[in-house]
Design a protein around this motif. Sequence first.
Motif, PDB file in Angstrom:
ATOM      1  N   MET A   1      -7.612  23.953 -24.538  1.00 45.35           N
ATOM      2  CA  MET A   1      -7.691  23.702 -23.094  1.00 45.35           C
ATOM      3  C   MET A   1      -6.838  24.709 -22.338  1.00 45.35           C
ATOM      4  O   MET A   1      -5.711  25.011 -22.745  1.00 45.35           O
ATOM      5  N   THR A   2      -7.359  25.234 -21.263  1.00 41.88           N
ATOM      6  CA  THR A   2      -6.599  26.107 -20.375  1.00 41.88           C
ATOM      7  C   THR A   2      -5.593  25.278 -19.577  1.00 41.88           C
ATOM      8  O   THR A   2      -5.940  24.248 -19.006  1.00 41.88           O
ATOM      9  N   LYS A   3      -4.354  25.727 -19.538  1.00 48.54           N
ATOM     10  CA  LYS A   3      -3.321  24.986 -18.813  1.00 48.54           C
ATOM     11  C   LYS A   3      -3.447  25.193 -17.302  1.00 48.54           C
ATOM     12  O   LYS A   3      -3.813  26.272 -16.838  1.00 48.54           O
ATOM     13  N   LEU A   4      -3.110  24.157 -16.562  1.00 49.80           N
ATOM     14  CA  LEU A   4      -3.069  24.204 -15.097  1.00 49.80           C
ATOM     15  C   LEU A   4      -1.621  24.250 -14.635  1.00 49.80           C
ATOM     16  O   LEU A   4      -0.849  23.316 -14.882  1.00 49.80           O
ATOM     17  N   SER A   5      -1.259  25.347 -13.981  1.00 46.65           N
ATOM     18  CA  SER A   5       0.046  25.449 -13.335  1.00 46.65           C
ATOM     19  C   SER A   5      -0.177  25.386 -11.828  1.00 46.65           C
ATOM     20  O   SER A   5      -0.949  26.172 -11.275  1.00 46.65           O
ATOM     21  N   VAL A   6       0.457  24.438 -11.174  1.00 45.98           N
ATOM     22  CA  VAL A   6       0.247  24.226  -9.741  1.00 45.98           C
ATOM     23  C   VAL A   6       1.311  24.977  -8.941  1.00 45.98           C
ATOM     24  O   VAL A   6       2.514  24.767  -9.137  1.00 45.98           O
ATOM     25  N   ASN A   7       0.844  25.842  -8.056  1.00 43.77           N
ATOM     26  CA  ASN A   7       1.739  26.573  -7.163  1.00 43.77           C
ATOM     27  C   ASN A   7       2.091  25.662  -5.981  1.00 43.77           C
ATOM     28  O   ASN A   7       1.210  25.213  -5.245  1.00 43.77           O
ATOM     29  N   VAL A   8       3.391  25.400  -5.808  1.00 45.92           N
ATOM     30  CA  VAL A   8       3.837  24.440  -4.784  1.00 45.92           C
ATOM     31  C   VAL A   8       4.361  25.125  -3.530  1.00 45.92           C
ATOM     32  O   VAL A   8       5.029  24.495  -2.707  1.00 45.92           O
ATOM     33  N   ASN A   9       4.032  26.399  -3.336  1.00 40.96           N
ATOM     34  CA  ASN A   9       4.465  27.085  -2.121  1.00 40.96           C
ATOM     35  C   ASN A   9       4.047  26.347  -0.850  1.00 40.96           C
ATOM     36  O   ASN A   9       4.811  26.257   0.122  1.00 40.96           O
ATOM     37  N   LYS A  10       2.800  25.837  -0.825  1.00 42.47           N
ATOM     38  CA  LYS A  10       2.307  25.205   0.394  1.00 42.47           C
ATOM     39  C   LYS A  10       3.042  23.897   0.696  1.00 42.47           C
ATOM     40  O   LYS A  10       3.144  23.502   1.863  1.00 42.47           O
ATOM     41  N   ILE A  11       3.557  23.245  -0.326  1.00 41.60           N
ATOM     42  CA  ILE A  11       4.380  22.051  -0.091  1.00 41.60           C
ATOM     43  C   ILE A  11       5.645  22.458   0.648  1.00 41.60           C
ATOM     44  O   ILE A  11       6.074  21.787   1.604  1.00 41.60           O
ATOM     45  N   ALA A  12       6.246  23.563   0.233  1.00 39.08           N
ATOM     46  CA  ALA A  12       7.453  24.055   0.900  1.00 39.08           C
ATOM     47  C   ALA A  12       7.149  24.516   2.325  1.00 39.08           C
ATOM     48  O   ALA A  12       7.952  24.306   3.243  1.00 39.08           O
ATOM     49  N   THR A  13       5.977  25.128   2.522  1.00 43.45           N
ATOM     50  CA  THR A  13       5.589  25.554   3.871  1.00 43.45           C
ATOM     51  C   THR A  13       5.505  24.359   4.820  1.00 43.45           C
ATOM     52  O   THR A  13       5.990  24.408   5.957  1.00 43.45           O
ATOM     53  N   LEU A  14       4.897  23.284   4.353  1.00 42.91           N
ATOM     54  CA  LEU A  14       4.764  22.071   5.163  1.00 42.91           C
ATOM     55  C   LEU A  14       6.136  21.476   5.465  1.00 42.91           C
ATOM     56  O   LEU A  14       6.422  21.082   6.603  1.00 42.91           O
ATOM     57  N   ARG A  15       6.984  21.429   4.481  1.00 39.58           N
ATOM     58  CA  ARG A  15       8.352  20.930   4.687  1.00 39.58           C
ATOM     59  C   ARG A  15       9.103  21.763   5.720  1.00 39.58           C
ATOM     60  O   ARG A  15       9.746  21.239   6.638  1.00 39.58           O
ATOM     61  N   ASN A  16       9.002  23.083   5.581  1.00 40.23           N
ATOM     62  CA  ASN A  16       9.764  23.970   6.453  1.00 40.23           C
ATOM     63  C   ASN A  16       9.298  23.902   7.900  1.00 40.23           C
ATOM     64  O   ASN A  16      10.053  24.242   8.817  1.00 40.23           O
ATOM     65  N   ALA A  17       8.056  23.465   8.122  1.00 42.24           N
ATOM     66  CA  ALA A  17       7.519  23.409   9.484  1.00 42.24           C
ATOM     67  C   ALA A  17       8.324  22.485  10.383  1.00 42.24           C
ATOM     68  O   ALA A  17       8.374  22.680  11.605  1.00 42.24           O
ATOM     69  N   ARG A  18       8.956  21.451   9.789  1.00 40.43           N
ATOM     70  CA  ARG A  18       9.759  20.517  10.585  1.00 40.43           C
ATOM     71  C   ARG A  18      11.260  20.630  10.329  1.00 40.43           C
ATOM     72  O   ARG A  18      12.047  19.949  10.969  1.00 40.43           O
ATOM     73  N   GLY A  19      11.625  21.463   9.370  1.00 36.85           N
ATOM     74  CA  GLY A  19      13.043  21.707   9.151  1.00 36.85           C
ATOM     75  C   GLY A  19      13.776  20.618   8.390  1.00 36.85           C
ATOM     76  O   GLY A  19      14.996  20.687   8.236  1.00 36.85           O
TER      77      GLY A  19
END
Length: 242
Positions: A1-19
């Motif tokens: 099975m090919t492994k899935l690595s999830v890039n969480v950059n967009k989670i940080a982007t959403l967090r940073n939007a409100r500080g």
Amino acid sequence: MTKLSVNVNKIATLRNARGGNMPNLLQVSSDIERFGAQGITIHPRPDERHIKYNDARALKSIVTTEFNIEGNPNQKFIDLVLDINPTQVTLVPDAEDAITSSAGWDTIKHHDFLKDVIATFKAKGIRTSIFVAPKVAIIKNAAKIGADRIELYTESYAENFSKATNETEKHNAVSAFITAAKMATTVGLGINAGHDLSLDNIQYFKKNIPNLLEVSIGHALICESLYFGLENVVNMYLNKLK
């Protein structure tokens, strides 16, 4: 099975939007692992507009699967990776002001530089991957400079696959990547892939690419999760990667 690595950059982007700390990057990353993903990927940039360098250090203490750090190997990035000692570092030649990665390495032109950087990481036991376009000469030289893996830059596949209206056009979208993967295997390189892979195109790519070890997916996965939910989407990818 090919492994899935999830890039969480967009989670940080959403967090940073409100500080503040919502969503909580560490909690979401732990949940993604709990949902079945086999890795967490981050791509800190010099301006820290999404992942912050402190996030990278904090994630090291909670990631229990593979931890992959992507980035352009300037000295600050090199120091960060050596300090954290992740499972894998993926070298990406993005400019400091790039919105997203837009090219792979020319491993011939940058042979000496990349060879030195890779040797530095491998001395600490860090698996090293090089972000490359599906070009045979570039992949051959990736082996010569000491890389453990390549990450195939799949934007062109995703774009052409989205336009395909028949099986021939789908095959044309992936054909260069098939050739590239076969060459990587011949010269002893592991194969990762990433960029614009999605639920729409991942299964066809996986089916046609021999020895695909890992995919790194972030933007599409988070967008799809707005409709289907994060846990559902992680498992939808896992099913398509079997």
